[in-house]
Design a protein around this motif. Structure first.
Motif, mmCIF file in Angstrom:
data_model
loop_
_atom_site.group_PDB
_atom_site.id
_atom_site.type_symbol
_atom_site.label_atom_id
_atom_site.label_comp_id
_atom_site.label_asym_id
_atom_site.label_seq_id
_atom_site.Cartn_x
_atom_site.Cartn_y
_atom_site.Cartn_z
ATOM 1 N N SER A 29 46.775 93.634 44.966
ATOM 2 C CA SER A 29 45.467 93.888 45.405
ATOM 3 C C SER A 29 45.022 92.654 46.364
ATOM 4 O O SER A 29 45.548 91.727 45.837
ATOM 5 N N TYR A 30 44.442 92.845 47.321
ATOM 6 C CA TYR A 30 44.214 91.850 48.225
ATOM 7 C C TYR A 30 42.854 92.051 49.004
ATOM 8 O O TYR A 30 42.389 93.250 49.091
ATOM 9 N N THR A 31 42.204 90.848 49.359
ATOM 10 C CA THR A 31 41.039 91.087 50.086
ATOM 11 C C THR A 31 41.361 90.420 51.537
ATOM 12 O O THR A 31 41.844 89.320 51.560
ATOM 13 N N LEU A 32 41.131 91.173 52.609
ATOM 14 C CA LEU A 32 41.552 90.548 53.983
ATOM 15 C C LEU A 32 40.138 89.910 54.450
ATOM 16 O O LEU A 32 39.158 90.149 53.993
ATOM 17 N N PRO A 33 40.581 88.862 55.271
ATOM 18 C CA PRO A 33 39.489 88.085 55.851
ATOM 19 C C PRO A 33 38.696 89.228 56.857
ATOM 20 O O PRO A 33 39.409 89.821 57.480
ATOM 21 N N ASP A 34 37.351 88.995 56.996
ATOM 22 C CA ASP A 34 36.552 89.927 57.682
ATOM 23 C C ASP A 34 36.654 89.239 59.030
ATOM 24 O O ASP A 34 36.186 88.167 59.404
ATOM 25 N N PRO A 35 37.085 90.113 60.035
ATOM 26 C CA PRO A 35 37.009 89.659 61.375
ATOM 27 C C PRO A 35 35.716 89.450 62.042
ATOM 28 O O PRO A 35 35.573 88.530 62.956
ATOM 29 N N LEU A 36 34.604 89.809 61.257
ATOM 30 C CA LEU A 36 33.342 89.845 61.704
ATOM 31 C C LEU A 36 32.637 88.699 61.186
ATOM 32 O O LEU A 36 31.217 88.706 61.361
ATOM 33 N N VAL A 37 33.219 88.080 60.286
ATOM 34 C CA VAL A 37 32.578 87.162 59.627
ATOM 35 C C VAL A 37 33.172 85.692 59.871
ATOM 36 O O VAL A 37 34.256 85.358 59.845
ATOM 37 N N CYS A 38 32.096 84.970 60.460
ATOM 38 C CA CYS A 38 32.378 83.527 60.891
ATOM 39 C C CYS A 38 32.856 82.561 59.725
ATOM 40 O O CYS A 38 32.370 82.910 58.497
ATOM 41 N N LEU A 39 33.567 81.433 59.985
ATOM 42 C CA LEU A 39 33.894 80.691 58.828
ATOM 43 C C LEU A 39 32.466 79.954 58.207
ATOM 44 O O LEU A 39 32.850 79.789 57.037
ATOM 45 N N ASP A 40 31.536 79.801 59.078
ATOM 46 C CA ASP A 40 30.327 79.296 58.588
ATOM 47 C C ASP A 40 29.527 80.556 57.728
ATOM 48 O O ASP A 40 28.263 80.199 57.483
ATOM 49 N N GLY A 41 29.871 81.604 57.809
ATOM 50 C CA GLY A 41 29.290 82.801 57.093
ATOM 51 C C GLY A 41 28.550 83.724 58.002
ATOM 52 O O GLY A 41 27.920 84.675 57.592
ATOM 53 N N MET A 42 28.457 83.271 59.263
ATOM 54 C CA MET A 42 27.443 83.824 60.117
ATOM 55 C C MET A 42 28.012 85.468 60.425
ATOM 56 O O MET A 42 29.437 85.301 60.431
ATOM 57 N N ARG A 43 27.455 86.544 60.384
ATOM 58 C CA ARG A 43 27.903 87.670 60.796
ATOM 59 C C ARG A 43 27.899 87.908 62.511
ATOM 60 O O ARG A 43 27.064 87.646 63.038
ATOM 61 N N VAL A 44 29.065 88.339 62.935
ATOM 62 C CA VAL A 44 29.190 88.880 64.321
ATOM 63 C C VAL A 44 28.341 90.101 64.773
ATOM 64 O O VAL A 44 28.704 91.125 63.889
ATOM 65 N N GLN A 45 27.294 90.000 65.619
ATOM 66 C CA GLN A 45 26.525 91.142 65.791
ATOM 67 C C GLN A 45 26.747 91.476 67.052
ATOM 68 O O GLN A 45 26.514 92.925 67.390
ATOM 69 N N SER A 46 27.622 91.001 68.097
ATOM 70 C CA SER A 46 27.389 91.117 69.445
ATOM 71 C C SER A 46 28.832 90.750 70.057
ATOM 72 O O SER A 46 29.565 89.857 69.499
ATOM 73 N N VAL A 47 29.159 91.304 71.310
ATOM 74 C CA VAL A 47 30.270 90.869 72.116
ATOM 75 C C VAL A 47 30.080 89.546 72.257
ATOM 76 O O VAL A 47 31.081 88.850 72.246
ATOM 77 N N SER A 48 28.880 88.905 72.583
ATOM 78 C CA SER A 48 28.784 87.362 72.617
ATOM 79 C C SER A 48 29.140 86.493 71.664
ATOM 80 O O SER A 48 29.849 85.462 71.644
ATOM 81 N N PRO A 56 37.308 82.679 69.423
ATOM 82 C CA PRO A 56 38.087 81.253 69.465
ATOM 83 C C PRO A 56 38.524 80.686 67.981
ATOM 84 O O PRO A 56 39.478 80.249 67.934
ATOM 85 N N GLU A 57 37.768 81.171 67.233
ATOM 86 C CA GLU A 57 37.855 80.694 65.958
ATOM 87 C C GLU A 57 39.394 81.361 65.365
ATOM 88 O O GLU A 57 40.217 80.576 64.708
ATOM 89 N N ILE A 58 39.528 82.644 65.380
ATOM 90 C CA ILE A 58 40.548 83.250 64.903
ATOM 91 C C ILE A 58 41.961 82.757 65.520
ATOM 92 O O ILE A 58 42.972 82.495 65.136
ATOM 93 N N LEU A 59 41.523 82.591 67.147
ATOM 94 C CA LEU A 59 42.795 82.315 67.778
ATOM 95 C C LEU A 59 43.017 80.970 67.337
ATOM 96 O O LEU A 59 44.491 80.593 66.946
ATOM 97 N N LYS A 60 42.284 80.148 67.008
ATOM 98 C CA LYS A 60 42.563 78.679 66.540
ATOM 99 C C LYS A 60 43.184 78.879 64.941
ATOM 100 O O LYS A 60 44.187 78.140 64.939
ATOM 101 N N LEU A 61 42.825 79.596 64.212
ATOM 102 C CA LEU A 61 43.521 79.915 62.959
ATOM 103 C C LEU A 61 45.047 80.308 63.151
ATOM 104 O O LEU A 61 45.777 79.805 62.503
ATOM 105 N N PHE A 62 45.121 81.219 64.195
ATOM 106 C CA PHE A 62 46.516 81.583 64.402
ATOM 107 C C PHE A 62 47.284 80.410 64.911
ATOM 108 O O PHE A 62 48.658 80.340 64.638
ATOM 109 N N ARG A 63 46.754 79.643 65.625
ATOM 110 C CA ARG A 63 47.480 78.395 66.044
ATOM 111 C C ARG A 63 47.606 77.397 65.139
ATOM 112 O O ARG A 63 48.833 76.980 64.787
#
Ligand code: GCU
Length: 435
Positions: A29-48, A56-63
């Motif tokens: 059983s696993y919990t996936l990282p939520d693509p819409l929750v930032c590392l500081d806990g902020m929830r992504v609400q918009s395209v911006s 950019p945060e996710i891209l950096k994590l992949f790098r």
């Protein structure tokens, strides 16, 4: 038999055998990282929020944790670096029985501070001869050399898969003969549907070998490390190098007036499917990204640990990734990302994932679920049913395309690229490029 037990003998000098899990009931059983929750806990609400912060945060994590960073000189140069040159070295206006225009473009990589040193790669292009304007193109790396995708005698011979330079036809053997891999490239269907194909042999860019990769190709030209272990934790692995090669091929496509560079689909199979995904994630000029049986390190969720795992990849294939990746083998739950977020990095561009039923090593279900869990990011863009309204975790019927801007099919049969796969890709491209 080969893959019932994965032999991790290349993990240092330790010889280990780990049972590969092919039992759905044993997927942890696993919990996936939520693509819409930032590392500081902020929830992504918009395209911006997504484009300026979370993406950019996710891209950096992949790098940082998976594919590694390009050397500074390449990262700084961006697209169209002036130290990469193109020359159309051969052109045939009556190719493939009069159906195609053929071009062979020599790509020469140089280093501004290392005069006299260069690396060459060859881009083979077929365009439909009856086109009345610039055509959309599929671009992908091939495994065995440009000369293996058709039987045309004009195709330059260059590297073999093992990296050795070859000029002599009589020395070609097995699948490495001219036309030896025609089965994987349905060039007639591609041309008939009004598309072009551009392909380069990945070995021209860097060798696919734990021992020689870092002293070959563009690693030798631009890199610092002399072997896998002498790399810093976040330095590039082979997938990043090959993906950068695809972006340079795209630089050429942008200069060719017979090609519509706004409609380029980057595609790849298996390790080259992983490469296509990373190219699509890092280079937004790719209008469509297609992963064929890319599996672990590509489209499949790492946390499922079904078939190939990070732990297994950290053996003999560890040079494909940065060194940090190896740390997550024994503790995949601490991995900061998972592969649904790689799919999400394409948003809002169309992305396609294909699996093969018997290719359990690549975890078809894990590939499918990555598509499903990328949906919330596409929704941000106002796309209401990005995956065709699918909500279920069950795989769709075989040999049937499902989805929307995220497309998927599972083909019957084994790890391969077949005409059926190409038919699906052409249908998907028609849907998105010709609307
Ligand atoms: C191996 C490897 C896979 C890879 C495949 C390929 O099976 O374990 O990760 O996708 O080779 O590229 O053919």
């Amino acid at each position: 038999m080969k893959k019932i037990f994965a032999i991790l003998l290349l993990c240092g000098s330790v010889v280990l055998a780990a049972e590969v899990n092919y039992d759905e009931a044993k997927v942890p059983s696993y919990t996936l990282p939520d693509p819409l929750v930032c590392l500081d806990g902020m929830r992504v609400q918009s395209v911006s929020d997504w484009e300026t912060k979370r993406r950019p945060e996710i891209l950096k994590l992949f790098r940082d944790q998976m594919y590694g960073y390009l050397p500074e000189i390449l990262a700084r140069a961006g697209n169209h670096p002036d130290f990469v040159k193109f020359e159309v070295a051969e052109q045939g206006n009556d190719a493939l029985g009069g159906t195609a225009i053929r071009k062979q473009v020599v790509i020469t990589f140089t280093h501004p501070d290392r005069p006299g040193k260069c690396v060459k790669a060859h881009l083979l292009i077929y365009l439909p001869k009856n086109a009345t304007g610039p055509v959309p193109v599929f671009l992908g790396c091939n495994f065995l050399g440009n000369h293996t995708i058709t039987t045309e005698k004009e195709i330059f011979l260059f590297h073999l898969r093992n990296g050795s330079v070859i000029t002599e036809e009589t020395a070609l053997q097995g699948n490495e003969v001219r036309g030896g891999r025609i089965c994987r490239w349905d060039v007639p269907a591609i041309l008939k549907r009004g598309y072009g194909l551009a392909t380069l042999h990945y070995i021209d860019v860097a060798k696919d070998s734990l021992r020689d990769c870092f002293t070959s190709g563009i690693f030798d030209l631009y890199g610092k490390a002399t072997d896998e272990a002498s790399r810093g934790d976040t330095e590039w692995g082979a997938i990043t190098a090959w993906a950068w090669g695809l972006s340079r091929a795209m630089d050429y496509l942008e200069t060719d007036r017979q090609i519509d560079a706004s409609r380029v689909a980057v595609m790849g199979h298996s390790r080259l499917g992983k490469t296509a995904l990373w190219a699509g994630a890092t280079d937004p000029r790719f209008a469509i990204t297609i992963s064929n049986d890319s599996g672990c390190g590509g489209a499949a969720l790492s946390r499922r640990e079904y078939g190939e795992t990070i732990q297994i990849m950290s053996g003999g294939l560890r040079y494909w990734f940065c060194r940090n990746f190896q740390k997550y083998g024994p503790c995949v739950d601490t991995f900061g990302i998972d592969q649904h977020e790689l799919i999400a990095l394409m948003a809002p561009r169309p992305v396609y994932v294909a699996s093969a039923e018997e290719d359990r090593w690549a975890d078809p279900k894990g590939e499918y679920l990555s598509c499903l869990y990328a949906v919330p990011v596409y929704r941000l863009y106002g796309i209401s049913e990005p995956f065709g309204g699918r909500t279920e975790a069950e795989l769709p019927k075989q040999n049937t395309q499902v989805g929307g801007v995220i497309g998927y099919h599972i083909r019957t049969g084994v790890h391969d690229v077949t005409p059926l796969d190409w038919e699906m890709y052409l249908n998907f491209a028609d849907r998105h490029f010709r609307k």
